[in-house]
Design a protein around this motif. Structure first.
Motif, PDB file in Angstrom:
ATOM      1  N   ASP A 683      82.698 -63.164  64.848  1.00 13.04           N
ATOM      2  CA  ASP A 683      83.732 -62.177  65.169  1.00 13.04           C
ATOM      3  C   ASP A 683      85.103 -62.831  65.292  1.00 13.04           C
ATOM      4  O   ASP A 683      86.113 -62.262  64.877  1.00 13.04           O
ATOM      5  CB  ASP A 683      83.378 -61.455  66.477  1.00 13.04           C
ATOM      6  N   THR A 684      85.123 -64.039  65.874  1.00 11.17           N
ATOM      7  CA  THR A 684      86.392 -64.763  65.995  1.00 11.17           C
ATOM      8  C   THR A 684      86.943 -65.116  64.624  1.00 11.17           C
ATOM      9  O   THR A 684      88.141 -64.968  64.357  1.00 11.17           O
ATOM     10  CB  THR A 684      86.205 -66.041  66.826  1.00 11.17           C
ATOM     11  N   ARG A 685      86.072 -65.579  63.732  1.00  8.48           N
ATOM     12  CA  ARG A 685      86.483 -65.932  62.378  1.00  8.48           C
ATOM     13  C   ARG A 685      87.086 -64.724  61.659  1.00  8.48           C
ATOM     14  O   ARG A 685      88.139 -64.806  61.030  1.00  8.48           O
ATOM     15  CB  ARG A 685      85.290 -66.478  61.600  1.00  8.48           C
ATOM     16  N   ARG A 686      86.412 -63.584  61.765  1.00  9.41           N
ATOM     17  CA  ARG A 686      86.905 -62.373  61.108  1.00  9.41           C
ATOM     18  C   ARG A 686      88.265 -61.952  61.669  1.00  9.41           C
ATOM     19  O   ARG A 686      89.170 -61.567  60.924  1.00  9.41           O
ATOM     20  CB  ARG A 686      85.900 -61.235  61.282  1.00  9.41           C
ATOM     21  N   GLN A 687      88.404 -62.036  62.982  1.00 12.41           N
ATOM     22  CA  GLN A 687      89.656 -61.627  63.587  1.00 12.41           C
ATOM     23  C   GLN A 687      90.797 -62.554  63.197  1.00 12.41           C
ATOM     24  O   GLN A 687      91.924 -62.120  62.958  1.00 12.41           O
ATOM     25  CB  GLN A 687      89.511 -61.592  65.114  1.00 12.41           C
ATOM     26  N   ILE A 688      90.508 -63.840  63.089  1.00 13.02           N
ATOM     27  CA  ILE A 688      91.524 -64.802  62.654  1.00 13.02           C
ATOM     28  C   ILE A 688      91.981 -64.474  61.233  1.00 13.02           C
ATOM     29  O   ILE A 688      93.180 -64.467  60.928  1.00 13.02           O
ATOM     30  CB  ILE A 688      90.971 -66.243  62.735  1.00 13.02           C
ATOM     31  N   ILE A 689      91.023 -64.176  60.345  1.00 12.19           N
ATOM     32  CA  ILE A 689      91.373 -63.821  58.967  1.00 12.19           C
ATOM     33  C   ILE A 689      92.260 -62.586  58.947  1.00 12.19           C
ATOM     34  O   ILE A 689      93.282 -62.533  58.242  1.00 12.19           O
ATOM     35  CB  ILE A 689      90.094 -63.591  58.135  1.00 12.19           C
ATOM     36  N   MET A 690      91.887 -61.571  59.724  1.00 10.32           N
ATOM     37  CA  MET A 690      92.682 -60.346  59.764  1.00 10.32           C
ATOM     38  C   MET A 690      94.099 -60.636  60.265  1.00 10.32           C
ATOM     39  O   MET A 690      95.091 -60.163  59.696  1.00 10.32           O
ATOM     40  CB  MET A 690      91.997 -59.321  60.673  1.00 10.32           C
ATOM     41  N   ASN A 691      94.200 -61.432  61.315  1.00 17.37           N
ATOM     42  CA  ASN A 691      95.512 -61.750  61.880  1.00 17.37           C
ATOM     43  C   ASN A 691      96.403 -62.472  60.869  1.00 17.37           C
ATOM     44  O   ASN A 691      97.584 -62.144  60.712  1.00 17.37           O
ATOM     45  CB  ASN A 691      95.360 -62.608  63.131  1.00 17.37           C
ATOM     46  N   LEU A 692      95.833 -63.459  60.198  1.00 15.96           N
ATOM     47  CA  LEU A 692      96.619 -64.237  59.251  1.00 15.96           C
ATOM     48  C   LEU A 692      96.994 -63.412  58.027  1.00 15.96           C
ATOM     49  O   LEU A 692      98.065 -63.591  57.443  1.00 15.96           O
ATOM     50  CB  LEU A 692      95.842 -65.489  58.824  1.00 15.96           C
ATOM     51  N   PHE A 693      96.101 -62.507  57.632  1.00 18.70           N
ATOM     52  CA  PHE A 693      96.377 -61.666  56.475  1.00 18.70           C
ATOM     53  C   PHE A 693      97.585 -60.771  56.719  1.00 18.70           C
ATOM     54  O   PHE A 693      98.347 -60.452  55.803  1.00 18.70           O
ATOM     55  CB  PHE A 693      95.149 -60.786  56.187  1.00 18.70           C
ATOM     56  N   ARG A 694      97.768 -60.351  57.946  1.00 17.27           N
ATOM     57  CA  ARG A 694      98.819 -59.386  58.258  1.00 17.27           C
ATOM     58  C   ARG A 694     100.168 -60.040  58.536  1.00 17.27           C
ATOM     59  O   ARG A 694     101.165 -59.343  58.714  1.00 17.27           O
ATOM     60  CB  ARG A 694      98.397 -58.561  59.480  1.00 17.27           C
ATOM     61  N   ALA A 695     100.198 -61.356  58.592  1.00 17.45           N
ATOM     62  CA  ALA A 695     101.457 -62.036  58.917  1.00 17.45           C
ATOM     63  C   ALA A 695     102.376 -62.080  57.699  1.00 17.45           C
ATOM     64  O   ALA A 695     101.948 -61.899  56.557  1.00 17.45           O
ATOM     65  CB  ALA A 695     101.166 -63.452  59.411  1.00 17.45           C
ATOM     66  N   ASP A 696     103.638 -62.320  57.952  1.00 24.16           N
ATOM     67  CA  ASP A 696     104.644 -62.387  56.890  1.00 24.16           C
ATOM     68  C   ASP A 696     105.033 -63.846  56.675  1.00 24.16           C
ATOM     69  O   ASP A 696     105.562 -64.493  57.577  1.00 24.16           O
ATOM     70  CB  ASP A 696     105.876 -61.570  57.290  1.00 24.16           C
ATOM     71  N   TYR A 697     104.772 -64.367  55.472  1.00 29.06           N
ATOM     72  CA  TYR A 697     105.040 -65.777  55.181  1.00 29.06           C
ATOM     73  C   TYR A 697     106.196 -65.966  54.213  1.00 29.06           C
ATOM     74  O   TYR A 697     106.340 -67.039  53.624  1.00 29.06           O
ATOM     75  CB  TYR A 697     103.774 -66.439  54.618  1.00 29.06           C
ATOM     76  N   GLY A 698     106.981 -64.920  54.027  1.00 31.44           N
ATOM     77  CA  GLY A 698     108.145 -65.050  53.151  1.00 31.44           C
ATOM     78  C   GLY A 698     107.755 -65.442  51.739  1.00 31.44           C
ATOM     79  O   GLY A 698     106.846 -64.867  51.141  1.00 31.44           O
ATOM     80  N   ASP A 699     108.431 -66.443  51.187  1.00 27.46           N
ATOM     81  CA  ASP A 699     108.176 -66.871  49.812  1.00 27.46           C
ATOM     82  C   ASP A 699     106.812 -67.529  49.637  1.00 27.46           C
ATOM     83  O   ASP A 699     106.345 -67.709  48.515  1.00 27.46           O
ATOM     84  CB  ASP A 699     109.257 -67.857  49.355  1.00 27.46           C
ATOM     85  N   HIS A 700     106.176 -67.900  50.742  1.00 27.76           N
ATOM     86  CA  HIS A 700     104.878 -68.568  50.667  1.00 27.76           C
ATOM     87  C   HIS A 700     103.724 -67.592  50.909  1.00 27.76           C
ATOM     88  O   HIS A 700     102.587 -68.009  51.079  1.00 27.76           O
ATOM     89  CB  HIS A 700     104.807 -69.703  51.699  1.00 27.76           C
TER      90      HIS A 700
END
Length: 868
Positions: A683-700
């Motif tokens: 569950d922690t792994r899935r939540q981490i993926i979701m969190n990172l997916f939703r972040a804004d990384y600009g040009d990267h």
């Protein structure tokens, strides 16, 4: 490495010098390999001959004796490994142990040292011969070799292998199970390193203390090495079953040349990734195997000239090439082969190399090739004697100028400490260190004084002054005005030398007392053996515990500290670790600190241009965070007790939720999500993926998303579709949408259609425009798919009230024109529907025009045109 192993054995540094001839060498003499480093594998009667004049039978005999000595060394070489059911490592004789382990997979497997390991072992054998001759243990070189061959004592791998180098091992298997064999051999070889630390692949402590395997297939690696060229010595492997050196097919005579004391440097026959690195690597035998000479230096000389011209033009030389110089120094023998590069003749290969190094080190803070403190046997006679009243008795020196026989030496870098512990001391002189009171290796009876020289990042080593009446000691503070010394100072000034150099060279002075204790002969001191590691541990712990230190320094040394703790644990000693609570606070702080807080010192430096300052800030800040991530990873892999696992998981989850920058997000993905060994709750792994997916990384952004999708669980289509849909609906840039749609196209068809229909129904116009272009290009589904008509119609029927009438018309016209350009008969019903029912006259006319230009004579087309 008997000559240079100050930290691992309480042995005097042996020297070759006076075994060959009674007069000592001095820095003013030109280097002469034949005098200073005789080829001990060849009988003395043949040593004066040129290499190609040595009789074949003598070369064969010499090679056989060398192979027998190497066989003895490799049979006795030990490393620590973790065995199943044991909570502490055990030492095993590596190659026989490896053969037993791999024999369960392939009974006919061969496990062979190669490359740098063979080169280091050859140097070790020569070192042992020299030590036995110098101490009188053996009367002749042949007798010394016989003693090595007949020795039954274990040898610690740290005494043989290169400092900070991988453990190069080749596998030959008739079964073809190379991959399985390599994985098992790596697991066994690296077991202690993996069990105890695993924090940093580039850790100075880790690379020095532990064996890290580099396992390859014999045929592939030897073939590749011979095609890439370079130093032929590095193409050798050693068959530990047959007890013989193995030559590549392209160079069948390497081992015979080795016995004669020569090697070659070959040009590559294929393109190599870093030719500059190979060029510098070709110089390493000059310091590691100093009795050997090049048969033909023309190729290497030409490559060095090209590098020198490049450096003179201000162009960058490969960073990996420059690193080879550091490896050369760490693995040098006999005080840099009697400082051969400093004593090189004009026009020689060594002088050319030093010219190159001189250009390269103009961009560094320290000498790339440092001068070593020389070794001279204490019993050697000086060229000129000093009056006895100018020599300090050893008991008086120990009582007045040492701490009960101890001296302390501060070095500013941990890596220097490991190098010093293996090979001797570096000189402080003009252009190399501070040398405020003259040239020499600075030490002090006061630990605090040595700590000042070590600085905030350095460490203090403990030396022991030998209680030997043969040591020549001068108290310069007391006697500098003596007529003998004043006369010597005038002569030194005229010759351009420092007076302390003349004292060492002509009067064989070993130690000079001048505000500090300056060591001029490493034979006058020795190390305290394994207790030295405890001293290092104490110093590193002080740095970590010091809240006044920059956070990045503390985290860096924390990883080194745990590596060192693990090694000391192997030695059976107990040391005090850093409290868990402090580690927790440091890791938290690594992600909370701002650029301004972490790099305040840089901002005060007015000499740095703003662009450079910003780069330093970005790099340093990222390194601080990466160090903290490595600590968390080691905890989750069960390789560290620095934190509790639950705390590490909470920290990672918290970091992923705070919209991290792309460096941090990539680090989290690489260290925690891609690694199968990291123990994260599902569950922690899935939540981490979701969190990172939703972040804004600009040009990267697309780079990080690509990494994340690769680590998505295979059974998580529902999670992936939900995440992708949300990311698409929030995306505002065309490249973001395009990248995500590429991943949508890889999903199950039903999931893919559901996502696209939702986007057509809910997505903003910009998103729908990119989706429509992808669909009409056939990137998501075949044009014949009925779902495609449905999705396009949904977008054409959307109102988009936030946009003007002109914008809405342009969007719909883009879709209608795009359908026409595909020439697809399956999409003609969409055009007909628009032509019949669109409220826009322009859109109806465009659709009708496209239909009429298609194939108006067909029945289907005629039916579509009946719009009344």
């Amino acid at each position: 490495m008997r000559v240079l192993s100050l930290g691992l054995r309480n042995l005097l540094l042996p020297a070759l010098l006076l075994v060959v001839f009674p007069a000592p060498l001095f820095a003013l003499d030109f280097f002469d390999a034949s005098r200073e480093f005789p080829n001990y594998f060849i009988k003395e009667e043949f040593r004066a001959l040129k290499w190609d004049e040595i009789p074949e039978h003598e070369a064969n005999r010499a090679l056989k004796r060398l192979e027998q000595a190497l066989y003895s060394v490799f049979q006795r070489l030990t490393i620590p490994v973790m065995l199943e059911g044991r909570d502490r490592p055990v030492r095993v004789r590596y190659f026989s142990f490896a053969k037993d382990i791999l024999g369960k997979i392939d009974p006919k497997v061969k496990v062979m040292p190669s490359g740098g390991v063979v080169r280091s072992a050859i140097g070790y054998v020569y070192d042992e011969i020299a030590a036995r001759l110098e101490t009188g243990t053996a009367a002749t070189a042949d007798e010394a070799i016989a003693q090595i061959i007949g020795n039954a004592l274990d040898i610690d791998a740290t005494e043989v292998r290169g400092v900070g180098s991988d453990f190069d091992v080749l596998i030959k298997s008739p079964s073809g199970k190379i991959r399985e064999l390599k994985e098992e051999l790596s697991r066994v070889t690296n077991s202690v390193e993996q069990k105890t630390i695993g924090l940093r692949a580039d850790s100075g402590a880790q690379r020095f203390l532990f064996n890290i395997a580099d396992c390859k297939d014999y045929g592939e690696q030897i073939g590749l090495a011979s095609r890439q060229g370079g130093s032929t010595i590095d193409m050798l492997a050693f068959d530990t079953d047959e007890g013989e050196l193995l030559n590549p097919d392209r160079f069948p005579g390497i081992s015979k040349d080795l016995a004669r004391g020569v090697y070659d440097y070959a040009a590559p026959v294929q393109v190599i990734s870093d030719p500059e690195k190979q060029t510098i690597r070709g110089m390493r035998p000059r310091l590691e195997l100093p009795w050997m000479t090049l048969k033909d230096d023309s190729i290497l000389r030409r490559e060095l000239v090209m590098l020198l011209k490049k450096a003179e033009q201000g162009k960058e030389v490969s960073a990996e090439a420059v690193k080879q110089i550091g490896k050369m120094i760490r693995n040098a023998r006999f005080q840099g082969a009697h400082n051969r590069f400093y004593r090189a003749r004009e026009g020689s290969l060594d002088r050319l190399f030093m010219d190159l190094v001189g250009k390269l080190q103009q961009r560094t803070e320290s000498a790339l090739i440092p001068e070593f403190v020389a070794y001279r046997p204490l019993s050697s006679a000086p060229r000129k004697p000093l009056p006895k009243n100018l020599l300090v008795p050893i008991d008086q020196f120990i009582a007045k100028s040492t701490d009960a026989g101890k001296l302390y030496h501060g070095t500013p870098r941990l890596e220097n400490a490991f190098a010093i512990m293996r090979q001797g001391l570096f000189m402080s002189k003009d252009g190399q260190g501070l040398a405020a009171y003259g040239p020499g290796a600075y030490s002090s009876p006061h630990r605090d004084m040595a700590s000042g020289y070590a600085g905030k990042k350095g460490v203090v080593l403990t030396l022991e002054a030998l209680n030997d009446p043969n040591i020549r000691i001068v108290d310069w503070d007391r006697d500098k005005d003596h007529p003998v010394f004043t006369k010597l100072q005038r002569r030194a000034s005229k010759s351009g030398l420092h007076v302390f150099d003349l004292l060492a060279q002509e009067y064989a002075v070993d130690v000079i007392v001048h505000h500090h204790v300056l060591v001029r002969n490493v034979a006058a001191i020795r190390y305290k053996g394994r207790n030295q590691f405890v001293d290092l541990h104490s110093r590193l712990r002080e740095i970590v515990m010091d809240s006044a230190q920059p956070l990045r320094n503390r985290l860096h040394f924390l990883t080194e500290l745990e590596a060192l703790s693990a090694y000391i644990w192997l030695l059976g000693r107990q040391v005090e670790m850093v409290p868990n609570e402090l580690v927790r606070q440091m890791v938290h702080a690594a992600f909370a600190v701002s650029f301004e807080e972490d790099f305040a010192a840089y901002s005060k430096n007015a000499n740095l241009p703003p662009s450079m300052l910003k780069n330093i800030q970005l790099a340093g800040h990222a390194n601080t965070r990466m160090s903290a991530l490595r600590i968390l990873k080691s905890v989750l892999e069960g390789e560290s007790m620095l934190l509790e696992r639950e705390e590490a998981q909470r920290l990672i989850l918290d970091l992923s939720a705070k919209k991290p920058d792309f460096r941090l997000a990539s680090g989290i993905a690489e260290m925690f999500l891609k690694s199968e060994s990291v123990d994260l709750q599902p569950d922690t792994r899935r939540q981490i993926i979701m969190n990172l997916f939703r972040a804004d990384y600009g040009d990267h952004w697309s780079y990080v998303i690509d990494e994340l999708i690769q680590v998505m669980p295979k059974d998580s289509h529902a999670l992936l579709s939900e995440t992708l849909t949300e990311a698409l609906l929030q995306a505002r840039k065309t490249y973001e949408i395009t990248d995500l749609l590429q991943w949508v196209s890889r999903l199950d068809p039903n999931v893919r259609v559901a996502i696209l229909e939702r986007l057509a129904k809910e997505g903003p116009m910009g998103l729908c425009r990119v989706v429509a272009m992808n669909l009409l290009a056939g990137a998501q589904m075949p044009l014949s798919d009925p779902s495609l008509q449905r999705i396009l119609m949904k977008m054409l029927e959307r109102d988009f009230p936030e946009h003007s009438e002109a914008e809405r018309l342009a969007f719909r016209m883009m879709i209608v024109d795009g359908i026409a350009q595909t020439g697809s008969r399956e999409l003609e019903p969409v055009l007909a529907q628009v032509a019949r029912s669109s409220r826009s006259g322009k859109l109806r006319s465009a659709s009708r025009r496209h239909l009429e230009s298609a194939k108006p004579e067909t029945t289907d087309c005629a039916r579509y045109l009946r719009v009344e």
